[in-house]
Design a protein around this motif. Structure first.
Motif, PDB file in Angstrom:
ATOM      1  N   UNK A   3     -37.761  46.825   3.119  1.00 54.07           N
ATOM      2  CA  UNK A   3     -37.226  46.233   4.367  1.00 54.07           C
ATOM      3  C   UNK A   3     -38.043  45.029   4.338  1.00 54.07           C
ATOM      4  N   UNK A   4     -39.412  45.049   3.953  1.00 58.91           N
ATOM      5  CA  UNK A   4     -40.092  44.004   4.091  1.00 58.91           C
ATOM      6  C   UNK A   4     -39.498  42.669   3.273  1.00 58.91           C
ATOM      7  N   UNK A   5     -39.092  42.875   2.244  1.00 57.45           N
ATOM      8  CA  UNK A   5     -38.614  41.918   1.042  1.00 57.45           C
ATOM      9  C   UNK A   5     -37.149  41.890   1.443  1.00 57.45           C
ATOM     10  N   UNK A   6     -36.569  42.548   1.902  1.00 56.16           N
ATOM     11  CA  UNK A   6     -35.168  42.032   2.550  1.00 56.16           C
ATOM     12  C   UNK A   6     -35.237  41.249   3.689  1.00 56.16           C
ATOM     13  N   UNK A   7     -36.220  41.356   4.496  1.00 53.37           N
ATOM     14  CA  UNK A   7     -36.418  40.206   5.581  1.00 53.37           C
ATOM     15  C   UNK A   7     -36.989  38.837   5.057  1.00 53.37           C
ATOM     16  N   UNK A   8     -37.878  38.913   4.045  1.00 52.47           N
ATOM     17  CA  UNK A   8     -38.445  37.821   3.413  1.00 52.47           C
ATOM     18  C   UNK A   8     -37.440  37.028   2.476  1.00 52.47           C
ATOM     19  N   UNK A   9     -36.522  37.832   1.871  1.00 55.75           N
ATOM     20  CA  UNK A   9     -35.558  37.237   0.781  1.00 55.75           C
ATOM     21  C   UNK A   9     -34.710  36.236   1.700  1.00 55.75           C
ATOM     22  N   UNK A  10     -34.356  36.234   3.219  1.00 51.09           N
ATOM     23  CA  UNK A  10     -33.660  35.652   3.751  1.00 51.09           C
ATOM     24  C   UNK A  10     -33.830  34.159   3.741  1.00 51.09           C
TER      25      UNK A  10
END
Lengths: 362, 362, 362, 362
Positions: A350-357
């Motif tokens: 979840x954290x990396x999906x947000x950071x990937x943006x």
């Protein structure tokens, strides 16, 4: 604790609570607004972690009812911190009074005393596996976000107990199959032998370790932030922070050591219109970034430190003494650890999906 | 890269640089003032990582001369950020031009493209092992701090190459013993066989993986910040962020799985006037906090992705193609990885030693 | 909220909660172990923030009883996260239902909607001044730590309401003097005029702004981490994060603009055996680091956005509409803001006192 | 420095370097891939900060040529850390040798010594305004990102020098208008008087302070992360970290204190098809979140500490002594501070634009 109870950069979990204090819980900060979530959904995950589920887990009886204190309005997240509270119920402090004066072998009693000077000795305090309640509660929110927003599915299961290893189809295994037996190994034959081994260990007052494997399916390519916040690194940190974790692997892990480049490398091919690997020895991560294949991780748990046999140790004054645990205990933490492993993997994703943006301009 | 190139909370390393850009380097922020440090000391560690050291490493010739750009005045640190620069010298970009149009198997070419859209294809860009230069430079400062302030010694060595495993005395092994042969395994007999295996693999155009073990001696009890910044968790993150790392263990690691509580637990005793364990299966960490015993960690490296044999892959347009690497390569990254493993462990310990200061009132 | 509810590096506060949800609270992580603290001490600070204290504050009646859920055992902190809970009691949601459909001028209604899409419209939700409860609770722990460990004392007071400014002796002012009147200005004559002005504003259905000044005495020289985590910068961030804050000053602040170097510089002298400044126009901070003199800060608060007069605004559908607030409101938030300002300053100092420990080798 | 030289969460700047070391520079981590950027663009901003630009700034002659060491390939960012280096050229260390033994009034000499024990006394070391070079270099990348990706424009200018205040149209002012005169005040009449005042101060060996105002136009509604990472809070931190900053305001700032709710509130209206405010006393930020109006901030700078008049101070041994500065100095730092203010505002906005991406599900 010098502020070590927060995990994540954008999707951020802070946990709190001791085994025998008023309660345990967490704050989830950074969850996007608009996610439908209910206490019941979180409760479902908590019920998989809580003690007293079956005859092979500790008989401590706690209902572990979660209350949403903030961050959810009219059934959806508002973007503000989500505070989750679970009251401690069946906290028999009297069972633990003798622990005040000695250090149990391979528990955290001595290291907490060495670090903090003071120590909540009741049931292991913060080092109790009860601490994972906050992780699982927060992880339930992460799992919902991953499912709803990204179509990602995380499934963990017991792969091995002591020397009994199951066979699992990583692309097909479901939570239902995992929960089909009390040891949470989706291979029924292996599961039966694992349960027998745990029963035997309990009878002998001993304990067993094992391996939890976890897969994440549907993870898009591109998650992970080199060079230190690689997906491998964050998964390792997340899973090695779980009590009793002693080893971590991605893909072939330690078995890759005896392969050669020619037998370990995953060839690329075009499949279903996109770049895929024809094998998945990398476990879905290359250069620390997801490649779109199923992510495969394993975590090794040592045998539970609490055993019912006499052990040599010292008192807080440094006197040699024989200690024999009393009361309830988990001869094998693996069946309950499954929920925690799943939670931690979901939190990382979840954290990396947000950071990937923010990775690219367009 | 969504800001993934910084490591640490108080002793903080930021690395930068690509394989074929103008240079690589790092900024160390948070090093206490008053530490004597010279470019020569940092250079010593860099020389252990650099290519071209021996016949079993890549023949890329780089001198890797470090320059201290800030943070050191009259021979000691001033408490301000220490900027370290290493210019790239022997960067033969022409060797790499063909890599622009395809994805090498089990390299980070595809995942970087998927993540960033653009990609510095020269020599792997940021995903090159050259990235570790900044880690080793920063780690040299951390090692000096640990030695000077805390009397802590970190020693890493090659424990295993492919299926050849050495025997090492963890309490006695020294850097001199490690550097006594070109494969950096302090067991001379095993080392000879490892070198032979690497030579063979090179001849076959293939590559080998292995295991680096690292010990930290003299670490005081009390380092580590539960529940997420446990020492185990931070070591795992640090070591799993190294290129090609695929597995991590502390103490008995995956072998603990087949032990029982009664055979894995470390009894406490009073020895030399302080609380010690009579065995060290915990690898110096209990409940995520150091217990004063020698810290023992292992990291598994997959075989190098670059091999000289033809492999199936796809072009950036998705067409199937056969790829065969040309030029210089490392058939086994282990001998050079030793310096990086040592650096990362030192960085974790330096950070936690600073964080520990705030653990208790008195 | 993309994880914006955590403050601090080592002494770290995470707050949560909305105006009309089940409760508000916080988690304090990183407080050193061994600090004696009771719910009563925290309650004392909360009582200074809560509504309904006097006729010049909002008449919303809430008891704001704090419960310590973790991190304190046998009366002292254990080094683990301290979770503090305050249940919301007198939450008359019916008063707020009309706010669902429009944006109140100069409130956060519109910006929250623009950011999050959904919005807890009841009483301002997370943007309510009730959010400060968690700050004050956490700040009480910081204040205790500062007093006990460092002998530091933080005192805030109302310096100005609208154009009425008090005169205060920064070296002598005490909390008792501040609490001696309901407006919390330690200058009794000015206080009387301020109270009159607030009463007048309430009668007119209008609101007033003002300035809170805060001093920190006994702060050792050396706190602050250039170049971005300077003490000035962190104080500014801390105080400008309080609802309705519009300006920040240290020392002479904006008045320094019309001075010259020759009239603004603080000469050094040796006094009481240590280096002191003979004036304190720097407000105790030079180069972003404390110099051992009394720290002097001011924060400007705009007049409360809620007024009882008709105002032009738009509905969520964009239609022009006249809005007139109903119910309870604070014509001047200053008297209650004092506790929040004090809390934020204490949090910054507690964090920097811990960070400072790592500044030098000896 | 306990790791205080990094700014930002996703768009992250780390600066390093002292006045008289080998150089100054920065690492920008987290810039999205695919942004076209050249050394020339960065150089343009650096030229506005560097000394020796005109007769009213210090005559220290430095060319300040920037070199891009990493993170840019074939003219665009790659998503990896961007390392920027500026060598120190005209560093006449001999001018500063006398500073080793005393503390200059209202400089950071004493506080650095108190904090770190050791001190780079040459030209103020890290506390020199030369430190801002890294900020401006990194800010140039942020400015490019904001312009290209979001259409955001940041313009700073000198609003006031001592008691001379210019009049500026915030919606129309351009960088060209700002750079039209050497004091960088876009009001030509006021600018002429400011230049005269600075010339006078120089002649008298004295120094002046002033106010820089900065506007950001085109910022979308929704940026800012309550409750601690509000846009107001992060702007305050960013601007108060600049050397010599003593005060910060948003919108009406301290002037809002004497307004009433009825005269300060900004009514909403529908304009150009979206929700707008008909006045902008909030300065574009409400509840800590941007509302789509022009952001208006001000920062107060004290008069430069270096003056050419004799001053009382003490030696490092604590002896009273008279000090009189020699050599080159800036009688007013404002014209050069404009570039730094612009950089810091751009850095905050770039970071929050990336963070905002995760605010809502759809």
């Amino acid at each position: 604790m010098a502020a070590g109870s927060t995990f994540g950069t954008l999707f951020r979990l802070t946990t709190w609570g001791e085994s025998h204090g008023p309660g345990v819980g967490c704050v989830v900060d950074g969850c996007p607004a608009g996610l439908p979530i209910t206490a019941e959904e979180i409760q479902t995950d908590l019920d998989r972690r809580r003690p007293g589920q079956s005859r092979i887990t500790t008989q401590r009886q706690e209902e572990d009812v979660v209350e949403i204190l903030s961050g959810v309005f009219e059934g959806v997240t508002t973007g503000t911190p989500i505070s989750l509270l679970v009251r401690n119920a069946d906290a028999r402090s009297r069972d633990y009074s003798e622990l005040r004066d000695l250090y149990r072998p391979s528990h955290a009693d001595y290291t907490y005393a060495a670090k903090f000077g003071v120590r909540d000795y009741r049931g292991g305090g913060r080092a109790s596996y009860r601490e994972a309640t906050g992780r699982v509660a927060g992880g339930a929110v992460a799992r919902k976000l991953l499912a709803q927003r990204h179509g990602v599915e995380v499934v963990a299961y017991v792969l091995q107990v002591c020397d009994i290893r199951g066979g699992v189809d990583r692309e097909a295994v479901t939570r239902a199959a995992v929960d089909a037996n009390i040891v949470r190994c989706p291979d029924p034959a292996a599961a039966a032998r694992m349960i027998q081994a745990i029963d035997d260990a309990r009878r002998e007052g001993d304990s067993l370790g094992g391996i939890v494997e976890v897969v994440a399916r549907g993870v898009p390519a591109g998650l992970g932030e080199p060079v230190f916040d690689k997906l491998t690194a964050d998964f390792a940190r997340a899973l090695m922070s779980i009590p009793a974790a002693r080893g971590f692997e991605v893909g072939e892990g330690f078995d890759s050591v005896t392969l050669r480049g020619s037998t370990h490398n995953d060839p690329f091919e075009l499949r279903e219109g996109r770049v895929r690997t024809s094998s998945n020895r990398s476990g879905g991560i290359q250069g620390g970034i997801s490649n779109g294949e199923t992510i495969v991780l394993r975590v090794a748990f040592k045998p539970t430190a609490t055993i019912m046999q006499p052990q040599q140790t010292v008192t807080v004054q440094g006197e040699a003494v024989t200690f024999q645990a009393k009361g309830r205990h988990d001869p094998c933490v693996l069946p309950r650890a499954v929920a925690t492993v799943e939670a931690m993997v979901a939190l990382v994703l979840a954290d990396h999906a947000l950071r990937q943006a923010g990775s690219r301009l367009r």
